[in-house]
Structures are given as C-alpha cells and as structure tokens.
Design a protein around this motif. Sequence first.
Motif, PDB file in Angstrom:
ATOM      1  N   UNK A 106       0.847  -1.181   0.000  1.00  8.79           N
ATOM      2  CA  UNK A 106       0.000   0.000   0.000  1.00  8.79           C
ATOM      3  C   UNK A 106       0.887   1.237   0.000  1.00  8.79           C
ATOM      4  N   UNK A 107       0.479   2.318  -0.644  1.00  8.70           N
ATOM      5  CA  UNK A 107       1.263   3.545  -0.565  1.00  8.70           C
ATOM      6  C   UNK A 107       1.131   4.175   0.814  1.00  8.70           C
ATOM      7  N   UNK A 120      -0.349   0.630  10.203  1.00  8.87           N
ATOM      8  CA  UNK A 120      -1.616   0.539   9.485  1.00  8.87           C
ATOM      9  C   UNK A 120      -1.988  -0.811   8.873  1.00  8.87           C
ATOM     10  N   UNK A 121      -1.092  -1.531   8.199  1.00 12.44           N
ATOM     11  CA  UNK A 121      -1.563  -2.652   7.365  1.00 12.44           C
ATOM     12  C   UNK A 121      -2.346  -3.725   8.097  1.00 12.44           C
ATOM     13  N   UNK A 122      -1.830  -4.213   9.208  1.00  9.32           N
ATOM     14  CA  UNK A 122      -2.490  -5.321   9.900  1.00  9.32           C
ATOM     15  C   UNK A 122      -3.843  -4.894  10.468  1.00  9.32           C
ATOM     16  N   UNK A 123      -3.901  -3.723  11.088  1.00 12.44           N
ATOM     17  CA  UNK A 123      -5.159  -3.314  11.724  1.00 12.44           C
ATOM     18  C   UNK A 123      -6.219  -2.945  10.682  1.00 12.44           C
ATOM     19  N   UNK A 124      -5.829  -2.235   9.634  1.00 15.73           N
ATOM     20  CA  UNK A 124      -6.830  -1.864   8.633  1.00 15.73           C
ATOM     21  C   UNK A 124      -7.357  -3.088   7.897  1.00 15.73           C
ATOM     22  N   UNK A 271      -6.085 -13.926  -1.742  1.00 11.78           N
ATOM     23  CA  UNK A 271      -7.070 -13.430  -0.778  1.00 11.78           C
ATOM     24  C   UNK A 271      -6.554 -12.193  -0.059  1.00 11.78           C
ATOM     25  N   UNK A 272      -5.272 -12.231   0.314  1.00  8.70           N
ATOM     26  CA  UNK A 272      -4.687 -11.058   0.961  1.00  8.70           C
ATOM     27  C   UNK A 272      -4.710  -9.861   0.025  1.00  8.70           C
ATOM     28  N   UNK A 273      -4.380 -10.109  -1.237  1.00  8.10           N
ATOM     29  CA  UNK A 273      -4.370  -9.016  -2.206  1.00  8.10           C
ATOM     30  C   UNK A 273      -5.755  -8.411  -2.357  1.00  8.10           C
ATOM     31  N   UNK A 274      -6.795  -9.229  -2.314  1.00  4.50           N
ATOM     32  CA  UNK A 274      -8.163  -8.719  -2.432  1.00  4.50           C
ATOM     33  C   UNK A 274      -8.528  -7.853  -1.238  1.00  4.50           C
ATOM     34  N   UNK A 281      -9.129   0.988  -1.414  1.00  4.21           N
ATOM     35  CA  UNK A 281     -10.284   1.667  -1.993  1.00  4.21           C
ATOM     36  C   UNK A 281     -11.129   2.380  -0.947  1.00  4.21           C
ATOM     37  N   UNK A 282     -11.356   1.728   0.198  1.00  2.58           N
ATOM     38  CA  UNK A 282     -12.319   2.247   1.157  1.00  2.58           C
ATOM     39  C   UNK A 282     -11.699   2.965   2.358  1.00  2.58           C
TER      40      UNK A 282
END
Length: 326
Positions: A106-107, A120-124, A271-274, A281-282
């Motif tokens: 992710x940027x 951010x990555x794990x929690x989001x 699945x992770x990529x999705x 996006x959100x």
Amino acid sequence: MYAITIPEPGGPEALVWDEVPDPVPAEGEVLVEVVASAVNRADLLQRQGLYNPPPGASPYPGLECSGRVAAVGPGVFGWAVGDEVCALLSGGGYAQKVAVPAGQLLPVPTGLDVRQAAALPEVTCTVWSNVFMVAHLRPGETLLVHGGSSGIGTMAIQLAKAVGAKVAVTAGTKEKLDFCAELGADILINYREQDFVEEIKQATGGAGPDVILDNMGAKYLDRNVRALAVNGRLAIIGMQGGIKAELNIATLLNKRAAISATSLRARPPAEKAAIVAAVREHVWPLIDAGHVRPVVDRELPMSDAAGAHRVLEESSHIGKVLLVAP
C-alpha cells in the motif's frame, strides 16, 4: 542485513538481533527496505513456538512494515524503486529488508510519514475484512469492540464511526476508556468492573450490538452470543481467552445470529491481495482526508524487540507499538 531471530522459543529474551542473509524478491515480489515494523500479539505466540509462519514465509516475526522499495522482482508493475510503502506480511517485518508480494503493498497515506505507516496494514486489513467484508456493519448499527484501546480496537472505532455506526467498547482502565471516547466511542464498558452483556443491553434499549469484534475467543463466546442483537454477527479474530468453549445453539438459532472466525496470516496471496485492494479503496481515502489515523503508543529500536514484547504482555499500551529499524 540484520533481523530479529528466534533460535529457541521462549520469553522476550528469546528474540535475538542477528546478521542474516538478504532476501531476494521472487516473481511478483518487491524488496522493501524496512523503516519500521509494528508488534502484534501473533508475534508473541510465534516467539513462544505456538504460531509458526506459513510454508514459504520468512522465519522472522513481523506481520507488517513500512519502508521504501529497494528492488522490484520480475512481473511486478506499478511500483518503482524509492516508492514509500507499507505492507501486509506473512512474516519478516522485524528485519532491515523483507520481500513481499506486490499485491500486499500500500502507498504511504497523505499526511503520514513512512514510519507511522507501519501501524496501518495489519489493523486496517483485519478490521475492514472482518467488520465490513464478513460481518457487513451498516450505518446506524451498533458495533461492540472488545479491547477497544488496542491497535485493532482504535482502528475499529474510527472506521465504524466513519461509516455512521454506533460504537461500544470494553477496556480495563479509565484511561483506556477515555481514549476510546476521544476517538468517538459512544458506550464505554470497564470489563473489570462491569458485566458487558448487561451494560450493552441497557445502552441499546435491550437490543444488543449488531456486530461484535472479539479478540478473546472461548472466554467470551457464551456472553457474546447472549449479548448479540437479533440477526447479529460475531466476528472472532483472537483467542486470548482460550480456544475451547460450549455454545448454546438454541440461543444462536433464536437470534438468527452468525459466527465467523478468520485470520490473515495463513490466507493465500490472492485473498490477501483482495483485502488489501479493498482497504486501499475504502480506508485509504479516509486516512488521506484525516478522518482516520493510526494510534501509536511508543517506538522502540528494532534491536529491542524484547522490550516491545514486554509492553504488549503487560497490556500497558494504547494503540500500536512500533519497532524502528536502524
């Protein structure tokens, strides 16, 4: 490079900062020069020998990181050397470099420095996939978050409020509950002093929460089901309270309720990529706009991963604990 290794499972002292071979990005992977990683409870289990990495993953702990792209493997498009990124990992975040599938990058959001983005990555990904993609929390509904002051909890509060839901939290101290209120939590329950089933029922006029995000597992299973509203959804993401419990099926049937249980680490890359794509996006627009932010309790040198693990074991923190690479 250097990384935190675990020569033998054990306590925090089992974590050793040692020289190891550099990773090489494979087909579809990007090599990230790590600026920071964040500590998760799964890392504590791995240190104890209770949660091994999935096959093919890095043996070093760390399920998320932030940094800069150092190299791009074959078949990767859309990323370039020097890009500031954060990443969802299967392991390897406690290191100076890590190879990660490009779909899990992710940027760094607007307004955040690259170090903060490690929180951010794990929690989001955990919150969005469980609360919204699985439990389908909707505007006007009530979400109950156990461990509201944790990294997961602080993100769940903000995202639920951002979509127009009402939020209840449990936490063990007034300080933690006050912080949850600052983030927008509407209903505050001290689990050490109050029965969360009775409190949430009273606060919702007897209805109960529509969605519960649970990190406790067995210990809370019966009470969670009793607390749920009709057509409620229980999303289990942890087992801090054990792995085995009895379930009253009649209560579940009467409420037409649903229980889901998920983890991120062992999911296939697709699945992770999705999930990462959905988060970009959100969730990323909310962070870019300043409506949602990471909550960082403290930062420690990566070589002192043992100290960071002790902080999590004491549960004295609010939000995330970061490890900063040298």
